[in-house]
Design a protein around this motif. Structure first.
Motif, PDB file in Angstrom:
ATOM      1  N   HIS A  78      33.377  -9.814  26.855  1.00  0.00           N
ATOM      2  CA  HIS A  78      32.309  -9.684  27.843  1.00  0.00           C
ATOM      3  C   HIS A  78      32.456 -10.615  29.035  1.00  0.00           C
ATOM      4  N   TYR A  79      33.596 -11.233  29.182  1.00  0.00           N
ATOM      5  CA  TYR A  79      33.811 -12.054  30.375  1.00  0.00           C
ATOM      6  C   TYR A  79      35.299 -12.359  30.511  1.00  0.00           C
ATOM      7  N   ILE A 100      34.521 -13.655  44.978  1.00  0.00           N
ATOM      8  CA  ILE A 100      33.334 -14.337  44.439  1.00  0.00           C
ATOM      9  C   ILE A 100      32.878 -13.682  43.151  1.00  0.00           C
ATOM     10  N   GLY A 101      32.286 -14.497  42.279  1.00  0.00           N
ATOM     11  CA  GLY A 101      31.739 -13.966  41.028  1.00  0.00           C
ATOM     12  C   GLY A 101      32.791 -13.985  39.926  1.00  0.00           C
ATOM     13  N   GLU A 102      32.635 -13.064  38.992  1.00  0.00           N
ATOM     14  CA  GLU A 102      33.534 -13.064  37.840  1.00  0.00           C
ATOM     15  C   GLU A 102      34.993 -12.865  38.261  1.00  0.00           C
ATOM     16  N   THR A 103      35.184 -12.274  39.426  1.00  0.00           N
ATOM     17  CA  THR A 103      36.555 -12.003  39.868  1.00  0.00           C
ATOM     18  C   THR A 103      37.301 -13.250  40.325  1.00  0.00           C
ATOM     19  N   ARG A 112      33.715 -20.274  29.147  1.00  0.00           N
ATOM     20  CA  ARG A 112      32.447 -20.276  29.884  1.00  0.00           C
ATOM     21  C   ARG A 112      31.265 -20.495  28.934  1.00  0.00           C
ATOM     22  N   GLY A 115      25.139 -18.231  29.977  1.00  0.00           N
ATOM     23  CA  GLY A 115      24.217 -18.337  31.113  1.00  0.00           C
ATOM     24  C   GLY A 115      24.870 -18.782  32.404  1.00  0.00           C
ATOM     25  N   ASN A 116      26.113 -19.307  32.312  1.00  0.00           N
ATOM     26  CA  ASN A 116      26.717 -19.892  33.511  1.00  0.00           C
ATOM     27  C   ASN A 116      27.332 -18.882  34.469  1.00  0.00           C
ATOM     28  N   SER A 117      27.450 -17.643  34.046  1.00  0.00           N
ATOM     29  CA  SER A 117      28.048 -16.682  34.957  1.00  0.00           C
ATOM     30  C   SER A 117      27.070 -16.325  36.070  1.00  0.00           C
ATOM     31  N   LEU A 118      25.824 -16.081  35.679  1.00  0.00           N
ATOM     32  CA  LEU A 118      24.849 -15.722  36.702  1.00  0.00           C
ATOM     33  C   LEU A 118      24.594 -16.930  37.605  1.00  0.00           C
ATOM     34  N   THR A 121      27.368 -16.953  40.196  1.00  0.00           N
ATOM     35  CA  THR A 121      27.276 -15.984  41.303  1.00  0.00           C
ATOM     36  C   THR A 121      26.268 -16.463  42.351  1.00  0.00           C
ATOM     37  N   ASN A 226      41.482   2.754  39.845  1.00  0.00           N
ATOM     38  CA  ASN A 226      41.366   1.453  39.183  1.00  0.00           C
ATOM     39  C   ASN A 226      42.504   1.163  38.205  1.00  0.00           C
ATOM     40  N   PHE A 229      45.164  -1.421  39.341  1.00  0.00           N
ATOM     41  CA  PHE A 229      44.632  -2.793  39.326  1.00  0.00           C
ATOM     42  C   PHE A 229      44.513  -3.296  37.884  1.00  0.00           C
ATOM     43  N   GLU A 307      24.184 -15.487  25.548  1.00  0.00           N
ATOM     44  CA  GLU A 307      25.138 -14.695  26.302  1.00  0.00           C
ATOM     45  C   GLU A 307      25.736 -15.511  27.437  1.00  0.00           C
TER      46      GLU A 307
HETATM   47  C1  LIG Z   1      26.929  -7.590  27.691  1.00  0.00           C
HETATM   48  C2  LIG Z   1      27.021  -8.735  28.669  1.00  0.00           C
HETATM   49  C3  LIG Z   1      26.039  -9.707  28.656  1.00  0.00           C
HETATM   50  C4  LIG Z   1      26.097 -10.785  29.567  1.00  0.00           C
HETATM   51  N1  LIG Z   1      25.117 -11.725  29.538  1.00  0.00           N
HETATM   52  C5  LIG Z   1      25.134 -12.747  30.408  1.00  0.00           C
HETATM   53  C6  LIG Z   1      24.085 -13.731  30.421  1.00  0.00           C
HETATM   54  O1  LIG Z   1      23.130 -13.655  29.653  1.00  0.00           O
HETATM   55  N2  LIG Z   1      24.184 -14.750  31.309  1.00  0.00           N
HETATM   56  C7  LIG Z   1      25.225 -14.872  32.179  1.00  0.00           C
HETATM   57  O2  LIG Z   1      25.253 -15.825  32.969  1.00  0.00           O
HETATM   58  N3  LIG Z   1      26.223 -13.948  32.190  1.00  0.00           N
HETATM   59  C8  LIG Z   1      26.210 -12.901  31.342  1.00  0.00           C
HETATM   60  N4  LIG Z   1      27.229 -11.967  31.353  1.00  0.00           N
HETATM   61  C9  LIG Z   1      28.271 -12.079  32.357  1.00  0.00           C
HETATM   62  C10 LIG Z   1      27.741 -11.626  33.710  1.00  0.00           C
HETATM   63  O3  LIG Z   1      26.878 -10.525  33.550  1.00  0.00           O
HETATM   64  C11 LIG Z   1      28.890 -11.213  34.653  1.00  0.00           C
HETATM   65  O4  LIG Z   1      29.898 -12.178  34.633  1.00  0.00           O
HETATM   66  C12 LIG Z   1      28.354 -11.062  36.075  1.00  0.00           C
HETATM   67  O5  LIG Z   1      27.374 -10.044  36.101  1.00  0.00           O
HETATM   68  C13 LIG Z   1      29.492 -10.741  37.041  1.00  0.00           C
HETATM   69  O6  LIG Z   1      28.923 -10.480  38.309  1.00  0.00           O
HETATM   70  P1  LIG Z   1      29.848 -10.010  39.495  1.00  0.00           P
HETATM   71  O7  LIG Z   1      28.935  -9.713  40.652  1.00  0.00           O
HETATM   72  O8  LIG Z   1      30.929 -11.007  39.707  1.00  0.00           O
HETATM   73  O9  LIG Z   1      30.574  -8.698  38.974  1.00  0.00           O
HETATM   74  P2  LIG Z   1      29.943  -7.293  38.551  1.00  0.00           P
HETATM   75  O10 LIG Z   1      28.469  -7.414  38.261  1.00  0.00           O
HETATM   76  O11 LIG Z   1      30.843  -6.746  37.476  1.00  0.00           O
HETATM   77  O12 LIG Z   1      30.089  -6.454  39.889  1.00  0.00           O
HETATM   78  C14 LIG Z   1      31.325  -5.896  40.288  1.00  0.00           C
HETATM   79  C15 LIG Z   1      31.016  -4.592  40.975  1.00  0.00           C
HETATM   80  O13 LIG Z   1      32.208  -4.062  41.558  1.00  0.00           O
HETATM   81  C16 LIG Z   1      32.233  -2.666  41.336  1.00  0.00           C
HETATM   82  N5  LIG Z   1      33.641  -2.196  41.395  1.00  0.00           N
HETATM   83  C17 LIG Z   1      34.602  -2.307  40.449  1.00  0.00           C
HETATM   84  N6  LIG Z   1      35.753  -1.762  40.889  1.00  0.00           N
HETATM   85  C18 LIG Z   1      35.514  -1.296  42.139  1.00  0.00           C
HETATM   86  C19 LIG Z   1      36.318  -0.649  43.138  1.00  0.00           C
HETATM   87  N7  LIG Z   1      37.607  -0.366  42.928  1.00  0.00           N
HETATM   88  N8  LIG Z   1      35.727  -0.347  44.301  1.00  0.00           N
HETATM   89  C20 LIG Z   1      34.433  -0.655  44.546  1.00  0.00           C
HETATM   90  N9  LIG Z   1      33.626  -1.284  43.646  1.00  0.00           N
HETATM   91  C21 LIG Z   1      34.165  -1.589  42.467  1.00  0.00           C
HETATM   92  C22 LIG Z   1      31.603  -2.478  39.953  1.00  0.00           C
HETATM   93  O14 LIG Z   1      31.111  -1.181  39.800  1.00  0.00           O
HETATM   94  C23 LIG Z   1      30.475  -3.531  40.002  1.00  0.00           C
HETATM   95  O15 LIG Z   1      29.292  -3.005  40.538  1.00  0.00           O
HETATM   96  C24 LIG Z   1      27.175 -10.875  30.481  1.00  0.00           C
HETATM   97  C25 LIG Z   1      28.163  -9.881  30.505  1.00  0.00           C
HETATM   98  C26 LIG Z   1      28.088  -8.812  29.599  1.00  0.00           C
HETATM   99  C27 LIG Z   1      29.139  -7.738  29.651  1.00  0.00           C
END
Ligand SMILES: Cc1cc2nc3c(=O)[nH]c(=O)nc-3n(C[C@H](O)[C@H](O)[C@H](O)COP(=O)(O)OP(=O)(O)OC[C@H]3O[C@@H](n4cnc5c(N)ncnc54)[C@H](O)[C@@H]3O)c2cc1C
Length: 307
Positions: A78-79, A100-103, A112, A115-118, A121, A226, A229, A307
């Motif tokens: 999940h991460y 930025i973010g998980e990427t 990790r 809670g630290n992912s949100l 961001t 995708n 990638f 999480e």
């Molecule tokens: C089940 C689960 C529970 C979690 N719980 C928690 C928690 O409680 N607390 C916490 O801190 N973190 C939690 N996490 C982690 C956290 O949710 C993520 O790390 C965070 O949401 C990542 O945000 P982001 O904006 O970087 O990426 P994302 O939210 O993944 O956004 C990326 C976006 O890019 C889009 N995308 C992908 N490929 C393409 C493309 N080729 N072209 C255009 N768009 C594209 C996707 O559709 C998506 O909308 C959890 C993760 C999971 C899976």
């Protein structure tokens, strides 16, 4: 959990609990679905409803009452702790390209915390957003004709993937790639399995060059876009995991179970001159004085984030 963490039990860190489940299952003590039972029926219903409302609701929908019955659970991915290398403003080594973010890489080290992912961001959204605004205030990075030309080229490359009359289904290839990562770079890793994973990725890559794709609004088009990638990321994960001959954080090698201080390094993956992947390592930076101070203070949470 007595076998793995007699003091913390199931409230130990997520990776410890996930690995314990994986080991129980791999040694034949799991459920027939490949999970284990989590029994929290010793807590009051009101406690569960207050602390785990979403889980109570979800299991309720499945006909399982957490307050009365054990629930069947299994780990999942999940991460991703790795990511694109950025500087302290979120800029990559391609000027004007930010991640930025998980990427993006580097914020959470090898493991990790819940809670630290949100939090990441939000924190880096502010930092990177300000850096982008500053850069834009300096004026456009390129003239409008150049932007149009590059965007046009990129769109043409994207559209070239549509309506291809190849052999393989990109949706099925994507599912296969997911399974390869789970099987070979999942919770417990070891050299020969990582090597097999790389061979399986190479086989999918071969087939990905000959895919059957519908129009630009089809599901197969999205997956075909995708897939390239995802193949790169999968290969980088497998190569990095094979190179790191130690266990650290969420990276657990059954053939190298100790953490090796000489591996306090990041693995950097770059494209080499012939289109393959080149791996190198660089030392992990020291924490800032503020972070070091917080580490020295030895804070502990009494509330366990799930999480
Ligand atoms: C089940 C689960 C529970 C979690 N719980 C928690 C928690 O409680 N607390 C916490 O801190 N973190 C939690 N996490 C982690 C956290 O949710 C993520 O790390 C965070 O949401 C990542 O945000 P982001 O904006 O970087 O990426 P994302 O939210 O993944 O956004 C990326 C976006 O890019 C889009 N995308 C992908 N490929 C393409 C493309 N080729 N072209 C255009 N768009 C594209 C996707 O559709 C998506 O909308 C959890 C993760 C999971 C899976």
């Amino acid at each position: 959990m007595e076998r793995y963490s007699p003091d913390q039990m199931e409230l130990d860190a997520r990776d410890v609990v996930a690995r314990a489940i994986a080991r129980e299952v791999s040694e034949g003590r799991g459920t027939e679905n490949g999970g284990v039972y989590l029994d929290i029926s010793h807590r009051d219903r009101s406690f569960l409803e207050e602390r785990l409302p979403r889980m109570v609701e979800r299991f309720d929908e499945l006909g399982v009452d957490m307050a009365e019955q054990p629930v069947e659970v299994a780990p999942t991915a999940h991460y991703g702790m790795g990511g694109v290398v950025v500087d302290e403003h979120g800029e990559t080594d391609v000027r004007n390209l930010y991640a930025i973010g998980e990427t993006m890489a580097g914020v959470h080290g090898a493991n990790r915390l819940g809670g630290n992912s949100l939090a990441e961001t939000v924190a880096f959204g502010k930092v990177t957003g300000a850096a982008v605004a500053d850069r834009l205030a300096d004026g456009p990075g390129a003239d409008a004709d150049t932007v149009d030309r590059l965007a046009g080229q990129s769109l043409a490359d994207t559209m070239a993937v549509a309506n291809s009359d190849g052999t393989h289904d990109p949706v099925a290839l994507f599912a296969e790639l997911r399974a390869v990562l789970w099987d070979h770079a999942g919770l417990l890793r070891e050299e020969s399995s990582l090597q097999t994973g790389l061979e399986r990725v190479a086989s999918i890559r071969d087939r990905a060059a000959d895919v059957a794709v519908g129009g630009p609004t089809s599901e197969s088009f999205e997956f075909a876009m995708n897939l390239g990638f995802a193949l790169d990321v999968a290969e980088a994960i497998l190569r990095g995991a094979r190179k790191r001959t130690e266990s650290r954080g969420a990276h657990a090698r059954t053939d190298a179970t100790e953490t090796d201080p000489s591996w306090r390094r990041n693995i950097v993956v770059e494209r080499d001159s012939v289109g393959g992947m080149a791996l190198s390592t660089r030392p992990v930076d020291d924490p800032s004085s503020e972070v070091q101070q917080a580490l020295d203070a030895g804070y502990e949470l009494d509330y366990h984030q799930l999480e």
